[in-house]
Every structure is written in structure tokens, then in C-alpha cells.
Design an enzyme around this catalytic site. Structure first.
Site: not given
Length: 657
Positions: A336, A371
Site C-alpha cells: 500500500d 501501489e
């Protein structure tokens, strides 16, 4: 009272050796560290850690056993302007704890103070760490090691995936156990999935703001104990680890990999007004990026940012990742806000954590997905990650939606995204699989909502619809919301089919959002991070079997097309791809830039994707040969065609010769 022996400085955390427990804790700025253990009656016993090797504090407690509850009190300066926020009145979680007892509730006692320290003791209500012992029979488990070129990713939430599944026993729905149930495994196999990517399973806390509104953090991107499984997904918190590993073992036997979404960019301690759980009280200055005024650099939008350029924090993050691979046999990670991993503070491909992963014989062998952004200046790093990493390809997402739903994308741009965005990812010896293609993800509209809503509807989140992106590239086809006339339903269905076909038959690694294959809707909420309810739980009783079959057929078809499976960049004249206009001729420069949205993509010289993304029925002249439509496009409406396909508006068809 038992005395602590000096013990050993490694490994970090609490480790039982059969005779006692060795405790270790990193803190470069602490002046004293107390180990606090709690008996069955909740009585606290404190021990100064006697060992101090470099920045590691350590001690050995003879006769201690698994099940022992413990925490730390760390003494040091309270100097907020310098980034030091030590407060021994607060019991702290071991960053390497593998099990937590207690809940992270919104309570003033779980705060250290902002400008002045809060000296009220919180041991009575603070969560405690639990010493665990690891004995597990993996039998003959082996990682599937699916080649990247053959990988199909399915992004899912542990609870939401199975909580309403009627064929899974009620007592295990929404749990780790349910992931390994034969019903779920058979479903994933029939769909054609090779990798199950799970939203965060490391223990997380709900933000105080959400708790005050009666909401909770559903997605899990608010970590508090990175080595501990989130207990709410277990049938029993004490057996969470074995339940999780049982599921992984069962998935592996079926040839399905497990990828964990992991949050190494911030912690649940949030900003300076946030709670004190662990890192802030152990060594705030080392664990976080600190501004000159002592506040946090908020490059994550969550109040703080982990300093993954600090050697000790790199060691902590690396140990965490190795734990999940070695102890739980996970097959990879999705990181993330992964740009934080490369901050020094500027983003660098040779940042310390990247280098540590590259040089690790364990971590360098698993799937790594970034990401590729954060919210700091220079935070958009799509295409710039080291060669070991694949990356979420938001270029593909936006292009697919614009082409099919907004009709404003040139053919050349669409083709570039269809060809694994080679302008972005074809560098540093990376392969097409480095592009993780997606049309939707947990963050944003579901696929069905993309064709039913022009605007987000996030009122239930309690922020007056201010949260969530406004750049959705969606199209409600003339009516906001679900339902409508038969014509409206059919047009929306056709758009869903077009988007799924684009996703699953393009070059790169496709990622499918769980529920998109059977029409799940969040009723226009494009930021459902705090909705632990029927808005996010997949309703299998309402699933569209036709759409599921369509999706499975596309995945099966993908696996038959060499140009999509060989994981090699397409080159002109190599027979992998030809781009043709509606007359089966190569496109001119003007057609690429300004031509009508009609295109034929010939893959491996025998599979043809015919596209008519215009508002009118259009004749598409097929290349020479006898063509027939193939599943999921075969049927009475698509017989053998030798010359011309009558392409419906916003339609496409796949042929084979």
C-alpha cells in the site's frame, strides 16, 4: 521475584525456547526499558531489561511460557520539538508481537499527550501482547510459484468474500477458515483464478473518529501490530494463526497463490493527536519521518509516515515480510502507498528497503506488487519501481473506462494500454507482467457501479460526501442508480462485458475485484473503507450467474492465447499482434490519433478482437479467413462469419480462425 537474565539481542520480539522467553526491543533514544508481564489476575510485574547491545534492549525471563501477556514501558525524554515522546505511564505493544489480547478502543488513556505528557497510567485498559509458540505441520505444502505470465489475481476482503455465502457453514463465514473451504476453492478454480490477494490481515485498529461515529475501519489499512493476524477474522483468536495457515495450505493444494496486502507506510498512531499504541512511545524519532518542528511528515494522508530509510526500521520491515513468507507460506505482497518504501526522503530505486528485499534470498523470490504512489511531492512513481516489482497500472484503468464509458480516448492511447503500457513499463529489463492491469479495485467504484453512477454517493461515511475521488470516468447510461428499463440494463451489461474483455484479454497481469464477476454494487459508494455491512459484503444469493460464466469464459480464453501467456513484449512483425481498422487494414497515423473508435486486434494470428466503440451499428470487415465467434461470445447471434461482422454500438466480439 524471578530475575531477568541478560538474554540475546536477536531476534526481535518475544521468543520461547522451551525453558523461558527472550525479549528484545529496538530503541535508539530510550534511557530505560521495562518489560511488564501480567499474571492471570491482571497483576503487573515489571522488570528492567538488563541487556543493551547497541540500540537493542533485551532480557531473558526463565520459566516464562507461551500465553504470557506482556508489554513495555519505555523511559526517555519528552521533547516534542526534537521528536521525542517517551511516556512510561503508557503500556506499549511490542512491534513484533504475534498475538494481541484486548481491543484498541477510543479512550483518552491511550493517548500520550500532545504538548504535555499525559501521566495517567493505562495498563488496566491497554491491549497486551501474548507470547506464542509456533508448531505447525505444513505436511508437503509447496508454493505454486505460478509464472507471472499465467497469473490472474482476485482481490478480496477476508470477511466480505464469504460472510454471506449460503454454501459455507454459518459458523465459519467471514473467517480465515472460510477461505480454505472447498466451496470457495472450487469457485476460484472454476473462475480461473491463480492468486488470491487479500486486503490487510495484519492486526489493525479503527480510527477514534470512526469509533465516535459508530463506524469501523473495514478495509484494514490502519496497522497496529504487523506480525499479528487480525483476530476478528478468526473463529477463535487463540487459533487464528493455524486457521490462516490451514487456508493457505488448502489453497496451495489447489494451485492458488496467496498475496497479502500489507501496509508499511504508516501506523494506527495517526497524527500527534492520535493514540499511543507502540512506535511513538518506543522511539518516535527513529520510526517516523519527523519535520524540523517535531511534527510528522504526512506523506500518506494518515497522519504519519514510517521512515523506511532508517536501518532499524528497514530491519523491522524486512523481518515482518520474512515472517509472513516463512511462517505462513504466503506467496507475495501488495504494498500500500509503496512510494513511501523508496523515500530517502526523495524516491530512489536503490532505497534501503528496496535493496534489502533485492538481496534477501527469501523476499526476492516472491511476488511483489506496488501501489506506486503516495501523496507527497514527487509521489507518483508509476513505472519507476525496481525490476523485482510489478505495479498497479492506473493508466490502464483510466484508459479502459474513458474508451468504453466516456468515448474520448484516441485509439493509439487505448492500444498502448492494451499492450501492457510499454511506454511506462518497458525499461530496466522488466516484462509485460510488471503492469498490473485493473479496471476496478477495493478503492473506488465496483464495476457495476461504474455503469450505474455518474457521481459518488459516500454519505454513509459521515463526511458529507467529501471523501473519495471525483475522477471516476463512470457513466450511468442516462439514469443515476441501479435498476431501470430493459434497454438500460442491456446497455449497462454490454459496457460491463466490454470492460471485462478489455481487462482479461489485454497484455499484462489482470487483477479482478471480487464481486465484479457477479455484479456486486456498493450503491455508488466509492470509498467504502468504513462500511462493515451489506454494502461491502458480497451477496452470493443475488449474484449474476450469467456474468460469472462470462468472466470465467474470458479467463479460459485468455489462457489459450499465446500472445497473452508468453510474457514477452510485442514487437512489430513477430506475429503476436496486428492492429487493424474496420476494413482489416493497418491503421494510419491519423486513424490512430483521430479515427473512429473502431479497431481490430489480431492476437497470435488466429484470435481476433473486433471493437465498435461508436454510437452506431457498424460493419467491420474481418481479415481473410473463416472466422467464428468463440465463448463467451458464441451463440445464435454470432454464427460462422467469413467477411463482415455487424458490430453493435459499444460492442465487441472475439473470433477465432
Amino acid at each position: 521475584m524471578t530475575q531477568l537474565a541478560i538474554g540475546k539481542p536477536t531476534p526481535l520480539g518475544a521468543h520461547y525456547d522451551g525453558q523461558g522467553v527472550n525479549f528484545t526491543l529496538f530503541s535508539a533514544h530510550a534511557e530505560r526499558v521495562e518489560l511488564c508481564v501480567f499474571d492471570a489476575n491482571g497483576q503487573e510485574h515489571r522488570y528492567d531489561l538488563p541487556g543493551h547491545s547497541g540500540d537493542i534492549w533485551h532480557g531473558y525471563l526463565p520459566d516464562a511460557r507461551p500465553g504470557l501477556r506482556y508489554g513495555y514501558r519505555v523511559h526517555g525524554p519528552w521533547q516534542p520539538a526534537e521528536g521525542h515522546r517517551f511516556n512510561p505511564a503508557k503500556l506499549l505493544i511490542d512491534p513484533c508481537a504475534r498475538q494481541i489480547d484486548g481491543e484498541f478502543k477510543d479512550n483518552p488513556l491511550l493517548h500520550a499527550g500532545h504538548n504535555e505528557p499525559d501521566y495517567r497510567d493505562n495498563a488496566s485498559i491497554a491491549p497486551k501482547c501474548v507470547v506464542v509458540v509456533d508448531h505447525y505441520d505444513w505436511e508437503d505444502d509447496a508454493p505454486p510459484r505460478t509464472p507471472w505470465g499465467s497469473t490472474i489475481i482476485y482481490e478480496a476482503h477476508v470477511k466480505g468474500l464469504t460472510y454471506l455465502h449460503p454454501e459455507i457453514p454459518v459458523e465459519i463465514r467471514g473467517t480465515y477458515k472460510a477461505l480454505g473451504h472447498p466451496v470457495m476453492i472450487n469457485y476460484l478454480k472454476q473462475l480461473g483464478i491463480t492468486a488470491l490477494e487479500l486486503l490487510p490481515v495484519a492486526q489493525f485498529a479503527s480510527e477514534p473518529r470512526l469509533q465516535r461515529m459508530g463506524l469501523s475501519n473495514y478495509w484494514g489499512y490502519n496497522p497496529v501490530a504487523m506480525f499479528a493476524l487480525h483476530p476478528a477474522y478468526a473463529c477463535s483468536p487463540e487459533t487464528a494463526l493455524d486457521e490462516f495457515r490451514d487456508a493457505i495450505k488448502a489453497l496451495h493444494k489447489a494451485g492458488i497463490e496467496v498475496i497479502l496486502d500489507i501496509v508499511l507506510n504508516h501506523s494506527a498512531e495517526l497524527d500527534l493527536d492520535g493514540p499511543l499504541f507502540s512506535l511513538r512511545g518506543i522511539d518516535n524519532r527513529s520510526y517516523y519521518w519527523i519535520r524540523e518542528d517535531g511534527d510528522y511528515h504526512n506523506w500518506t494522508g494518515c497522519g504519519n509516515t514510517l521512515n523506511l530509510s532508517h536501518p532499524a526500521v528497514v530491519d523491522y520491515a524486512s523481518a515482518c515480510l520474512r515472517y509472513w513468507v516463512e511462517t505462513c507460506h504466503v506467496d507475495g505482497f501488495r504494498f500500500d502507498l509503496a512510494a513511501v518504501m523508496g523515500r530517502t526522503p526523495e524516491f530512489r530505486q536503490d532505497a534501503p528497503l528496496f535493496t534489502a528485499i533485492q538481496n534477501c534470498p527469501v523476499l526476492s523470490q516472491v511476488k511483489l506488487i506496488a501501489e506506486p504512489w503516495d501523496i507527497a511531492p514527487g509521489g507518483y512513481q508509476v513505472g519507476n519501481f525496481p525490476p523485482l516489482f510489478a505495479e498497479w497500472n492506473d493508466h490502464f484503468r483510466d484508459a479502459a473506462r474513458r474508451f468504453w464509458l466516456h468515448y474520448d480516448l484516441p485509439l493509439g492511447v487505448f492500444a498502448g494500454r492494451f499492450a501492457a503500457s510499454s511506454d511506462v513499463f518497458k525499461r530496466n529489463d522488466r516484462l509485460p507482467s510488471a503492469a498490473i492491469n485493473l479496471v476496478t479495485a477495493h478503492d473506488g467504484f465496483t464495476l457495476r457501479d461504474c455503469v450505474c453512477f455518474n457521481h459518488k454517493h459516500n454519505e454513509a461515511n459521515g463526511e458529507e460526501n467529501r471523501d473519495g475521488t471525483n475522477n471516476n470516468y463512470s457513466n450511468n447510461h442516462g439514469k443515476e442508480g441501479l435498476g431501470g428499463t430493459l434497454d438500460l440494463v442491456e446497455r449497462r451489461r454490454d459496457s460491463i462485458h466490454a470492460l471485462l474483455t478489455t481487462l482479461l484479454l489485454s497484455q499484462g497481469t489482470p487483477m479482478l475485484l471480487a464481486g465484479d464477476e457477479h455484479g456486486h454494487s456498493q450503491h455508488g459508494n466509492n470509498n467504502a473503507y468504513c462500511q462493515d455491512n451489506q454494502l461491502t459484503w458480497l451477496d452470493w444469493s443475488q449474484a449474476s450467474s450469467g456474468l460469472t460464466a462470462f468472466t470465467a469464459a474470458l479467463i479460459h480464453l485468455r489462457k489459450r492465447i499465446p500472445a497473452l501467456m508468453e510474457n514477452r513484449w510485442w514487437e512489430e512483425g513477430d506475429g503476436n499482434v496486428r492492429w487493424l481498422n474496420r476494413y482489416a487494414q493497418p491503421l494510419s497515423t491519423d486513424e490512430w490519433q483521430n479515427g473512429p473508435k473502431q479497431l481490430q486486434i489480431l492476437l497470435s494470428d488466429r484470435f481476433l478482437i473486433a471493437i465498435n466503440a461508436t454510437l452506431e451499428v457498424t460493419e467491420i470487415v474481418l481479415p481473410a479467413g473463416e472466422w467464428h465467434a468463440i465463448p463467451p461470445f458464441a451463440g445464435e447471434d454470432n454464427p460462422v462469419i467469413t467477411a463482415v461482422w455487424q458490430g453493435p454500438a459499444h460492442g465487441l466480439c472475439v473470433f477465432q480462425r
